[in-house]
Design a protein around this motif. Structure first.
Motif, mmCIF file in Angstrom:
data_model
loop_
_atom_site.group_PDB
_atom_site.id
_atom_site.type_symbol
_atom_site.label_atom_id
_atom_site.label_comp_id
_atom_site.label_asym_id
_atom_site.label_seq_id
_atom_site.Cartn_x
_atom_site.Cartn_y
_atom_site.Cartn_z
ATOM 1 N N ALA A 233 0.839 -1.199 0.000
ATOM 2 C CA ALA A 233 0.000 0.000 0.000
ATOM 3 C C ALA A 233 0.877 1.253 0.000
ATOM 4 O O ALA A 233 0.556 2.257 -0.650
ATOM 5 N N LEU A 234 2.004 1.186 0.716
ATOM 6 C CA LEU A 234 2.914 2.338 0.753
ATOM 7 C C LEU A 234 3.524 2.593 -0.620
ATOM 8 O O LEU A 234 3.640 3.742 -1.056
ATOM 9 N N THR A 235 3.905 1.516 -1.300
ATOM 10 C CA THR A 235 4.479 1.663 -2.640
ATOM 11 C C THR A 235 3.438 2.249 -3.592
ATOM 12 O O THR A 235 3.749 3.138 -4.397
ATOM 13 N N HIS A 236 2.227 1.747 -3.479
ATOM 14 C CA HIS A 236 1.139 2.279 -4.303
ATOM 15 C C HIS A 236 1.007 3.795 -4.087
ATOM 16 O O HIS A 236 0.954 4.570 -5.044
ATOM 17 N N PHE A 237 1.013 4.183 -2.821
ATOM 18 C CA PHE A 237 0.863 5.591 -2.477
ATOM 19 C C PHE A 237 2.048 6.420 -2.990
ATOM 20 O O PHE A 237 1.862 7.513 -3.535
ATOM 21 N N ASP A 238 3.264 5.865 -2.840
ATOM 22 C CA ASP A 238 4.460 6.553 -3.357
ATOM 23 C C ASP A 238 4.354 6.756 -4.864
ATOM 24 O O ASP A 238 4.707 7.815 -5.391
ATOM 25 N N ASP A 239 3.883 5.710 -5.550
ATOM 26 C CA ASP A 239 3.771 5.804 -7.008
ATOM 27 C C ASP A 239 2.765 6.884 -7.423
ATOM 28 O O ASP A 239 3.008 7.627 -8.375
#
Ligand code: ATP
Ligand code: MG
Length: 425
Positions: A233-239
């Motif tokens: 979820a964090l990677t998704h948000f970073d992207d």
């Protein structure tokens, strides 16, 4: 006027012609913007089974608890509700008609929504939303495109709301966060207001959404969901954030942004302005990957947003951008029997050429007709007397600028008005 006259229902407004001119100008811009992004319109009924909203929006939300217009259909005993928002109906229709059978769909809807709220500026009981749903797309590129697309519309409307962004993570993280929240609020029971106490075990996340100032300090210090988020979820948000930066979209991360509807996960966002007083959110949305399955469909990811049209229009108007041109292109005045026959032909020719044309009705002299032409806000008076009719010509009198009046043939008159009306936009 007798005070027995029946008035419209409180919080539900008539849109009179001056307003609909503006709304239509706005809607035309919006429709074309959606077309350019490849979204297609869907129209669903205004009434749905009450259970749809309970399941989609969540039982312990402001909307379902106290804002829905729900009634029993006396003919068959069914509980029905006037739609308070558009996503539940859209997803219901998509499942019912199996629209995702061959992949993702980009859909939009618009129309009236109904919520039993306290009416005030920017908050009505019947209001209008335009909403966008990107169904079947899981990636952060979709979240970012939804936001970029909004920014594009703001540019076109000459407005500049600011973007607030947050992530709600996925199921497991929300579960852990929920447990910590309940424990935290329980240990501060004495500070909780009535709403919070009621929500403590049914929907503690919604306590964070409280508008009660007395709850602010407690909420500020509450356990943060951000601290529980999984890597995915964090990677998704970073992207999402990188894509926004790459497109030059400024945003502020607001960890308190939880949204008033239960179906959101991961990305949530709101476009807000300080120019409209307390009702400052003009557009809100995010991802709701669980909703399609929750409503009985084959699991598929989804994201979208809804804009409040009244608030957006108020913001556009505050910025001074006119969305409508008042009045028709031409108002035909005519006097004399020969003139009347020719005036009808002139009207027909102008309308065939696409010009909005009022043909004077009801007789009267030139002077009184010219007054009506002026009052109509027409751009030109097209004068047809017996002289003109005999020569199959018209006299063109500009009503909105200081240019000279001229007598010409019909074709030139049409060309002249067309050129002048394209210049004005
Ligand atoms: P708010 O916090 O202002 O009550 P909301 O979170 O209930 O808004 P949503 O359900 O997300 O609103 O609806 C999307 C948008 O629709 C809002 O951002 C707002 O612009 C508009 N909207 C919602 N409720 C109303 C209302 N009662 N009157 C006018 N516009 C509204
Ligand atoms: Mg609300």
């Amino acid at each position: 006027m007798s005070n027995n006259n029946i008035q419209s229902v409180r919080g539900m407004n008539d849109l009179l012609p001056d307003a609909t001119d503006t709304w239509q100008g706005f809607e035309a811009i919006v429709r074309d913007w959606l077309r350019r992004y490849g979204y297609r319109e869907m129209r669903t009924p205004i009434l749905e089974h009450t259970g749809l909203f309970k399941r989609a929006i969540g039982e312990v939300t402001d909307i379902v608890e106290k804002e829905m217009y729900t009634f029993i259909d006396e003919l068959n005993g069914e509980s029905l509700t006037l739609r308070p928002e558009g996503t539940a109906s859209s997803v219901r229709a998509v499942i019912q008609h199996n629209l995702l059978y061959d992949g993702g769909k980009r859909l939009w809807y618009s129309g009236p929504m109904f919520r039993h709220e306290r009416p005030q500026k920017g908050r009505y009981r019947q209001f209008h939303q335009v909403g966008v749903e990107a169904l079947g797309f899981a990636g952060p590129d979709t979240d970012a495109e939804l936001i970029v697309m909004c920014a594009d519309l703001w540019k076109e409307l000459d407005i500049a709301p600011t973007l607030q962004l947050n992530t709600l993570g996925d199921q497991a993280a929300r579960q852990r966060h929920r447990q910590k929240l309940v424990a935290y609020f329980e240990s501060h029971r004495e500070v909780l207001d009535e709403d919070a106490k009621r929500r403590l075990h049914s929907n503690p996340l919604r306590i964070l959404d409280s508008k009660n100032p007395a709850m602010q300090a407690l909420n500020e210090a509450a356990p943060r969901l951000m601290d529980e988020l999984e890597d995915e979820a964090l990677t998704h948000f970073d992207d999402v954030q990188s894509l926004l930066r790459a497109h030059g979209i400024a945003f502020e991360i607001n960890p308190r942004l939880v949204r008033g509807l239960d179906y959101y996960n991961r990305t949530v966002f709101e476009w807000v302005t300080d120019q409209l007083g307390a009702q400052g959110t003009v557009c809100a949305g995010g991802r709701y990957d669980g909703l399609i399955e929750q409503l009985g469909g084959k699991p598929a990811p989804a994201a979208g947003f809804a804009m409040g049209m009244e608030r957006l229009l108020a913001l556009v108007e505050a910025g001074g951008r006119a969305l409508a041109t008042p009045g028709p292109d031409a108002y035909i005045v005519h006097a004399g029997d020969t003139a009347r026959v020719f005036a009808w032909q002139v009207a027909s020719a102008l309308r065939s050429a696409g010009l909005s044309t009022i043909l004077h009705c009801g007789g009267g002299g030139f002077k009184s007709q010219m007054k009506k032409a002026d009052a109509s806000c027409a751009r030109y008076a097209v004068i047809v007397g017996d002289d003109e009719a005999a020569a199959r010509q018209v006299t063109l009198k500009p009503l909105r600028d200081a240019t000279e009046q001229r007598r010409t043939g019909m074709a030139q008159a049409i060309q002249f008005i067309q050129e002048a009306t394209t210049q004005k936009v």
